[in-house]
Design a protein around this motif. Structure first.
Motif, PDB file in Angstrom:
ATOM      1  N   PHE A 179      25.392  40.093  28.266  1.00 10.36           N
ATOM      2  CA  PHE A 179      24.968  41.451  27.907  1.00 10.36           C
ATOM      3  C   PHE A 179      25.780  42.425  28.743  1.00 10.36           C
ATOM      4  O   PHE A 179      25.803  42.327  29.971  1.00 10.36           O
ATOM      5  N   ASN A 195      26.028  44.358  21.589  1.00 10.32           N
ATOM      6  CA  ASN A 195      24.962  43.853  22.451  1.00 10.32           C
ATOM      7  C   ASN A 195      23.600  44.007  21.798  1.00 10.32           C
ATOM      8  O   ASN A 195      22.730  43.151  21.960  1.00 10.32           O
ATOM      9  N   ALA A 217      13.847  41.679  27.665  1.00 10.56           N
ATOM     10  CA  ALA A 217      13.828  42.130  26.273  1.00 10.56           C
ATOM     11  C   ALA A 217      12.481  41.736  25.684  1.00 10.56           C
ATOM     12  O   ALA A 217      12.053  40.595  25.814  1.00 10.56           O
ATOM     13  N   VAL A 245      14.668  46.798  25.603  1.00 10.69           N
ATOM     14  CA  VAL A 245      15.491  46.084  26.580  1.00 10.69           C
ATOM     15  C   VAL A 245      15.559  46.922  27.851  1.00 10.69           C
ATOM     16  O   VAL A 245      15.707  48.140  27.788  1.00 10.69           O
ATOM     17  N   LYS A 254      10.118  42.082  22.091  1.00 11.24           N
ATOM     18  CA  LYS A 254      10.218  42.360  20.662  1.00 11.24           C
ATOM     19  C   LYS A 254       8.855  42.709  20.084  1.00 11.24           C
ATOM     20  O   LYS A 254       7.855  42.055  20.363  1.00 11.24           O
ATOM     21  N   THR A 314      23.419  41.163  19.460  1.00 11.26           N
ATOM     22  CA  THR A 314      23.205  39.915  20.208  1.00 11.26           C
ATOM     23  C   THR A 314      21.727  39.717  20.503  1.00 11.26           C
ATOM     24  O   THR A 314      21.195  38.616  20.347  1.00 11.26           O
ATOM     25  N   LEU A 315      21.034  40.781  20.927  1.00 20.02           N
ATOM     26  CA  LEU A 315      19.605  40.673  21.227  1.00 20.02           C
ATOM     27  C   LEU A 315      18.790  40.424  19.960  1.00 20.02           C
ATOM     28  O   LEU A 315      17.865  39.616  19.969  1.00 20.02           O
TER      29      LEU A 315
END
Length: 127
Positions: free
Chosen positions: A66, A44, A92, A101, A94, A47-48
């Protein structure tokens, strides 16, 4: 407790705007801090990371899976992704080095404090 763990507890969980939170180091490709009992599986986390770096258009169209739950995309840009499902949602955000998250339940007003994101942007070492 390290600085990143304290950041999650004080700047996020303490606000009652999110239920659980974790910080993913994008360079090391792993979770470096999370709130008590919130486990983000390595797949996961990846994935993010992939969603931000290569797949935002697909996330906007098709949502994201998720922790074995499907989330519909509400908004996504190069710095943030907001997703929802009938039980709540996922945020989420960045920075240059990290992805923060957080999950929230129905009835919560989801928010990730700017202060938390700014502190992450400063490159907290986690010590």
């Amino acid at each position: 407790m390290n600085k990143l763990q304290a950041l999650l507890n004080d700047s996020l969980i303490g606000t009652k705007h999110v239920e659980n939170a974790a910080i993913i180091n994008t360079k090391e490709r792993e979770v470096c801090a999370s709130t008590f009992g919130f486990h983000v599986p390595p797949e996961n986390a990846l994935t993010l990371i992939h969603a931000f770096h290569k797949n935002l258009v697909e996330v906007r169209r098709g949502g994201l899976c998720f922790k074995e739950k499907y989330y519909k995309c509400v908004r996504a840009d190069e710095h943030s992704i907001y997703l929802q499902n009938p039980d709540g949602g996922l945020i989420a955000v960045k920075t240059k080095t990290f992805i923060l998250v957080a999950t929230y339940r129905v009835g919560m007003y989801p928010s990730v404090r700017v202060e938390a994101v700014e502190k992450l942007g400063e490159g907290s070492s986690g010590t």
